[in-house]
Scaffold this active site. Structure first.
Site, PDB file in Angstrom:
ATOM      1  N   LYS B 125       0.878  -1.164   0.000  1.00 29.21           N
ATOM      2  CA  LYS B 125       0.000   0.000   0.000  1.00 29.21           C
ATOM      3  C   LYS B 125       0.914   1.212   0.000  1.00 29.21           C
ATOM      4  CE  LYS B 125      -3.164   2.819   2.205  1.00 29.21           C
ATOM      5  NZ  LYS B 125      -3.353   3.438   3.513  1.00 29.21           N
ATOM      6  N   GLY B 186      -7.367   9.934   9.415  1.00 26.37           N
ATOM      7  CA  GLY B 186      -7.690  10.123  10.828  1.00 26.37           C
ATOM      8  C   GLY B 186      -8.659  11.241  11.116  1.00 26.37           C
ATOM      9  N   ALA B 212      -9.038   6.277   3.894  1.00 24.97           N
ATOM     10  CA  ALA B 212      -8.920   7.446   4.774  1.00 24.97           C
ATOM     11  C   ALA B 212     -10.179   8.286   4.780  1.00 24.97           C
ATOM     12  CB  ALA B 212      -7.736   8.332   4.397  1.00 24.97           C
ATOM     13  N   GLY B 213     -10.535   8.698   5.964  1.00 30.75           N
ATOM     14  CA  GLY B 213     -11.630   9.629   6.149  1.00 30.75           C
ATOM     15  C   GLY B 213     -12.881   9.032   6.767  1.00 30.75           C
ATOM     16  N   ALA B 234      -8.884   2.542   9.531  1.00 25.87           N
ATOM     17  CA  ALA B 234      -8.197   2.139  10.758  1.00 25.87           C
ATOM     18  C   ALA B 234      -8.739   2.948  11.932  1.00 25.87           C
ATOM     19  CB  ALA B 234      -6.684   2.323  10.625  1.00 25.87           C
ATOM     20  N   SER B 235      -8.474   4.261  11.882  1.00 31.59           N
ATOM     21  CA  SER B 235      -8.808   5.104  13.034  1.00 31.59           C
ATOM     22  C   SER B 235     -10.271   4.996  13.431  1.00 31.59           C
ATOM     23  CB  SER B 235      -8.495   6.573  12.728  1.00 31.59           C
ATOM     24  OG  SER B 235      -7.150   6.725  12.375  1.00 31.59           O
TER      25      SER B 235
END
Lengths: 84, 292
Positions: B125, B186, B212-213, B234-235
């Site tokens: 990635k 994040g 992301a987001g 993830a976050s």
């Protein structure tokens, strides 16, 4: 770093004197002739999931024992951590 | 004390069906996600950063049903106990190394090569960011690194801006997927430009993966409804108040969004469109006493 295939510069004289390398950004004094596999073994006993670069060149694990470190070499030893 | 009243049922390890994550080699089911010829039944790619502990991370990954999960490459710290790799290994989750923290193509290429050597995978990635504050991809460095890594035999999954033109360029140099950001890493701001996602999906012939987001389940569903092939996050899970619960929510959200996308949503209208028949209404006299 001195490997027969990739680096034409002469290897340091094994067993004589000492040399200083940068190991993951920290200066480290080593006996002359120290090889990459010996250095990694100081960090971890189970080097699965570990990779090493010397002077920004990846050194495949199979070449670690034959890779003698030279004075001023920059050694990076990485592994996978939580991220992404 | 609120703590003693708290429902802690989800804090015990999950029983089946979450106890083992099916490996990609297992039957991927009728609607697999296929990246570079490898089929996955789960369309949720998880990250491992930000979890309060390895134990919570492990339960979150299982609850998410993920089969593909990212790790970062960092200097070996001999004092660290436990390894994210052993967690992934234990559950047959495929590891996807990233190049997080790289600001130049050169750093990213070297990091990818180290990851390949360390983990025995040529999947990467690819992240090449411009600055710490936004963590936005640097498009010039990214494209340069992608091209180099593809030529070097890597299967490249680039984290990219939500730019349809850049997405096309990344596909042209041989990337195996396109991973546009919905909003900064994040941030939890969701998909700020759904229109761009539609444009990217419309043209892409490789999987488009929201990266992301995502902040909560609806963000993941929206990505799938817009035609994304998968969601990476993830976050949203690891930093949720209850990571394991959010992981399960994301699993359902991705699956629901995928189904909705395949089902085809109704067109949006300005006015109502009755769902009950207009014919056959009874003739009722509102003047009768029964109406009070």
């Amino acid at each position: 770093m001195s490997t027969p295939s990739t680096d034409p510069s002469p290897a340091p004289n094994p067993g004589t004197g000492s040399l200083t390398v940068s190991l993951n950004g920290e200066p480290r004094e080593l006996p002359g002739g120290t090889t990459l596999d010996a250095l990694v073994a100081e960090l971890t006993r189970a080097p699965s999931g570990v990779a090493a670069a010397v002077n920004e060149q990846v050194v495949p694990r199979g070449q670690w024992p034959a890779t003698a470190l030279g004075d001023g070499d920059r050694v990076e030893v990485l592994t996978a951590v939580q991220g992404g | 004390m609120a703590d003693t009243m708290r429902d802690t049922t989800h804090e015990t390890p999950y029983a089946p069906p979450y106890a083992t994550a099916p490996s990609p080699a297992a039957d991927p089911g009728p609607d697999p996600l296929t990246i570079a010829g490898t089929a996955f039944s789960s369309r949720l790619i998880m990250g491992t950063g930000g979890a309060p502990s390895l134990e919570v991370l492990e339960r979150s990954l299982l609850a998410s049903g993920t089969q593909l999960t990212t790790v970062a490459m960092r200097r070996l710290d001999p004092t660290v106990q436990g390894s994210v790799l052993s967690v992934l290994d234990r559950h047959g989750i495929r590891v996807l190394p990233n190049t997080a923290g790289c600001f130049t193509a050169g750093e990213a290429v070297l990091t990818a090569r180290l990851a390949r050597e360390a983990l025995g995978t040529d999947w990467v990635k690819l992240e090449v960011v411009a600055d710490e504050r936004t963590l936005l991809p640097d498009p010039v460095e990214l494209l340069d690194a992608a091209e180099t890594l593809v030529d070097d035999g890597f299967t490249v999954l680039p984290y990219t801006n939500d730019d349809p033109v850049l997405a096309r360029r990344l596909e042209e140099v041989g990337c195996a997927a396109i991973m546009p950001l919905g909003s900064p890493i994040g941030s939890g701001l969701g998909i700020r430009n759904p229109h761009n996602f539609e444009l990217i999906v419309e043209r892409a012939t490789v999987p488009v993966i929201l990266d992301a987001g995502a902040g909560t389940a609806s963000d993941a569903s929206l990505a799938m409804e817009l035609g994304c092939a998968a969601v990476m996050l993830a976050s949203a899970v690891t930093r949720a108040q209850e990571p394991v619960l959010m992981a399960e929510a994301m699993r359902h959200a991705v699956a629901a969004g995928r189904l909705a996308h395949r089902a085809g949503r109704i067109p949006r209208r300005r006015f109502a469109h009755a769902s009950s028949p207009a014919e056959g209404l009874a003739a009722l006299d509102p003047e009768r006493p029964a109406f009070g």
